[in-house]
Write a protein that holds these residues in place. Structure first.
Motif, PDB file in Angstrom:
ATOM      1  N   ALA A 111       0.845  -1.241  -0.056  1.00 31.61           N
ATOM      2  CA  ALA A 111       0.065   0.043  -0.013  1.00 31.61           C
ATOM      3  C   ALA A 111       0.873   1.395  -0.071  1.00 31.61           C
ATOM      4  CB  ALA A 111      -0.998  -0.204   1.260  1.00 31.61           C
ATOM      5  N   GLU A 112       2.219   1.079   0.300  1.00 33.67           N
ATOM      6  CA  GLU A 112       3.101   2.283   0.495  1.00 33.67           C
ATOM      7  C   GLU A 112       4.247   2.199  -0.615  1.00 33.67           C
ATOM      8  OE1 GLU A 112       3.797   2.608   4.662  1.00 33.67           O
ATOM      9  OE2 GLU A 112       1.903   3.300   5.218  1.00 33.67           O
TER      10      GLU A 112
ATOM     11  N   ASP B 188      -3.280   5.701   6.127  1.00 40.09           N
ATOM     12  CA  ASP B 188      -2.873   5.910   4.715  1.00 40.09           C
ATOM     13  C   ASP B 188      -4.128   6.655   4.024  1.00 40.09           C
ATOM     14  OD1 ASP B 188      -0.452   4.889   5.191  1.00 40.09           O
ATOM     15  OD2 ASP B 188      -0.902   2.771   4.474  1.00 40.09           O
ATOM     16  N   HIS B 189      -5.274   6.618   4.337  1.00 42.64           N
ATOM     17  CA  HIS B 189      -6.348   7.109   3.379  1.00 42.64           C
ATOM     18  C   HIS B 189      -6.898   8.380   4.131  1.00 42.64           C
ATOM     19  CE1 HIS B 189      -6.296   3.203   1.388  1.00 42.64           C
ATOM     20  NE2 HIS B 189      -6.156   2.595   2.525  1.00 42.64           N
ATOM     21  N   VAL B 190      -6.035   9.033   5.082  1.00 42.87           N
ATOM     22  CA  VAL B 190      -6.531  10.368   5.522  1.00 42.87           C
ATOM     23  C   VAL B 190      -5.589  11.204   5.063  1.00 42.87           C
ATOM     24  CG1 VAL B 190      -7.632   9.532   7.652  1.00 42.87           C
ATOM     25  CG2 VAL B 190      -5.105  10.346   7.785  1.00 42.87           C
TER      26      VAL B 190
ATOM     27  N   ARG C  65      -2.395  12.812   9.787  1.00 43.26           N
ATOM     28  CA  ARG C  65      -1.454  11.742  10.027  1.00 43.26           C
ATOM     29  C   ARG C  65      -0.687  12.112  11.251  1.00 43.26           C
ATOM     30  NH1 ARG C  65       0.471   9.045   4.187  1.00 43.26           N
ATOM     31  NH2 ARG C  65      -1.949   9.260   3.168  1.00 43.26           N
ATOM     32  N   GLY C  66       0.084  10.973  11.981  1.00 45.56           N
ATOM     33  CA  GLY C  66       1.018  11.133  13.184  1.00 45.56           C
ATOM     34  C   GLY C  66      -0.021  11.409  14.299  1.00 45.56           C
TER      35      GLY C  66
ATOM     36  N   SER D 122       5.207   6.076  11.601  1.00 47.67           N
ATOM     37  CA  SER D 122       4.770   5.297  10.274  1.00 47.67           C
ATOM     38  C   SER D 122       4.431   6.571   9.539  1.00 47.67           C
ATOM     39  CB  SER D 122       3.361   4.753  10.808  1.00 47.67           C
ATOM     40  OG  SER D 122       3.731   3.674  11.764  1.00 47.67           O
ATOM     41  N   ALA D 123       4.112   7.772   9.859  1.00 45.78           N
ATOM     42  CA  ALA D 123       3.827   8.776   9.010  1.00 45.78           C
ATOM     43  C   ALA D 123       5.085   9.233   8.230  1.00 45.78           C
ATOM     44  CB  ALA D 123       3.062   9.835   9.739  1.00 45.78           C
ATOM     45  N   SER D 124       6.128   9.068   8.715  1.00 48.12           N
ATOM     46  CA  SER D 124       7.558   9.533   8.118  1.00 48.12           C
ATOM     47  C   SER D 124       8.115   8.440   7.376  1.00 48.12           C
ATOM     48  CB  SER D 124       8.280  10.058   9.323  1.00 48.12           C
ATOM     49  OG  SER D 124       8.551   9.097  10.166  1.00 48.12           O
ATOM     50  N   ILE D 125       8.196   7.253   7.877  1.00 46.00           N
ATOM     51  CA  ILE D 125       9.159   6.325   7.335  1.00 46.00           C
ATOM     52  C   ILE D 125       8.181   5.165   7.028  1.00 46.00           C
ATOM     53  CG2 ILE D 125      11.111   6.558   8.519  1.00 46.00           C
ATOM     54  CD1 ILE D 125      10.614   4.306  10.496  1.00 46.00           C
TER      55      ILE D 125
END
Length: 319
Positions: free
Chosen positions: A53-54, A189-191, A196-197, A260-263
């Motif tokens: 997904a990423e 991932d969908h916002v 995020r974060g 998760s929001a960064s890496i």
């Protein structure tokens, strides 16, 4: 409240389902097995989802895959340390009982030595190969006379025991713990990026608040096989430890949200599962859960492999 979204609510539901499955898995197969299987499954699921997904979150695939393998191996070794210690402890408790039973049997044999038929009566009527093993059907009671193929006597046994069913149920619940846990942050991932974060945490908390009473009541009703409005809660005993556990876990999941929001989820969440080593360390230092040589070797060697896996996974996500 701008960042409160249905995605965050879904994350809260996944969080509650994961923790509920984990608590019930622990009751069936024990803490070390349940947590080890749950963490390993969560690492696999989060890595697989994040990698798909990423796109671009994993840049060095060989290192990342080797790191995931090391993480799972290390978790399995740490979980095996606890299981091995339990086996050693159970064996040490059984030895005195076995010695007592053997002594009683020898005493009885000596008392019957004057009887010339005593030795003959203690011999089995048939050798092992002359018996036919069958599982008892539900309508047949144990001890009833039946014949097997070619008229051979049947040695009846009741099929899978309650302990086996409990172990299978515990394994399935532990796997579900990892599946739900590995996907907790997937909806993030969908916002929008602005949610995020840390901003995502408020939405997740609302989801937990809404889902926890419903899931708790449903699992209790299923376990008791009846519907009751009241739950056997013990707020005096459970409130303070529960609140402290919630604060600690919130700090951990908040840090993982930022990571998760960064890496990316494929890198951040598997590394989070290395917390199993820290949990085991508390068990050693505070509760003395491991005190034999082999469990200590399994635990510390697993910790080394876990550290190597963490480094490899982190490097697998670097540009």
């Amino acid at each position: 409240m701008q960042c409160v979204s249905k995605e965050g609510l879904l994350s809260g539901v996944l969080f509650v389902l994961s923790n509920t499955a984990n608590m019930h898995a622990i009751q069936h197969i024990g803490l070390h097995r349940a947590v080890g299987i749950g963490c390993g499954t969560a690492a696999l699921v989060s890595f697989a989802y994040g990698a798909v997904a990423e796109p671009g979150s994993v840049t060095r695939w060989p290192q990342a895959i080797l790191g995931i393998a090391c993480l799972i191996t290390g978790m399995a070794s740490i979980a095996a340390a606890g299981s091995r210690q339990q086996t050693i402890e159970a064996a040490s408790h059984d030895q005195p009982q076995q010695r007592h039973s053997r002594s009683a049997a020898l005493t009885a044999a000596a008392a019957d030595s004057s009887n010339p038929t005593a030795a003959w009566m203690q011999q089995p009527l048939l050798d092992e190969e002359h018996y036919v093993d069958v599982a008892l059907p539900a309508h047949v009671k144990a001890g009833s006379a039946q014949s097997g193929p070619a008229g051979l006597p049947v040695r009846q046994h009741p099929g899978p025991s309650r302990a086996q069913h409990s172990a299978i149920k515990g394994l399935l619940l532990a796997v579900l713990t990892g599946v739900f846990g590995g996907l907790i942050l997937a909806p993030m991932d969908h916002v929008g990026h602005e949610c995020r974060g840390l901003p995502y945490q408020a939405s997740l908390a609302v989801g937990v608040l809404l889902a926890a009473p419903v899931v708790t009541y449903c699992t209790y009703w299923l376990h008791q096989h009846k519907v009751r409005l009241a739950l056997p809660v013990q707020p005096t005993a459970a409130a303070v430890p529960g609140i402290l556990a919630g604060v600690v876990f919130t700090a951990g999941i908040s840090s993982n949200m930022v990571a998760s929001a960064s890496i990316g989820l494929a890198i951040a969440y598997p590394i989070m599962q290395a917390g199993l080593f820290v949990a085991g360390l508390w068990g050693i230092l505070l509760y003395h859960e491991l005190y034999s040589l082999v469990p200590h070797l399994l635990y510390w060697s697993g910790g080394v492999v876990l550290a190597v896996g963490t480094v490899l996974v982190a490097r697998g996500g670097q540009d």
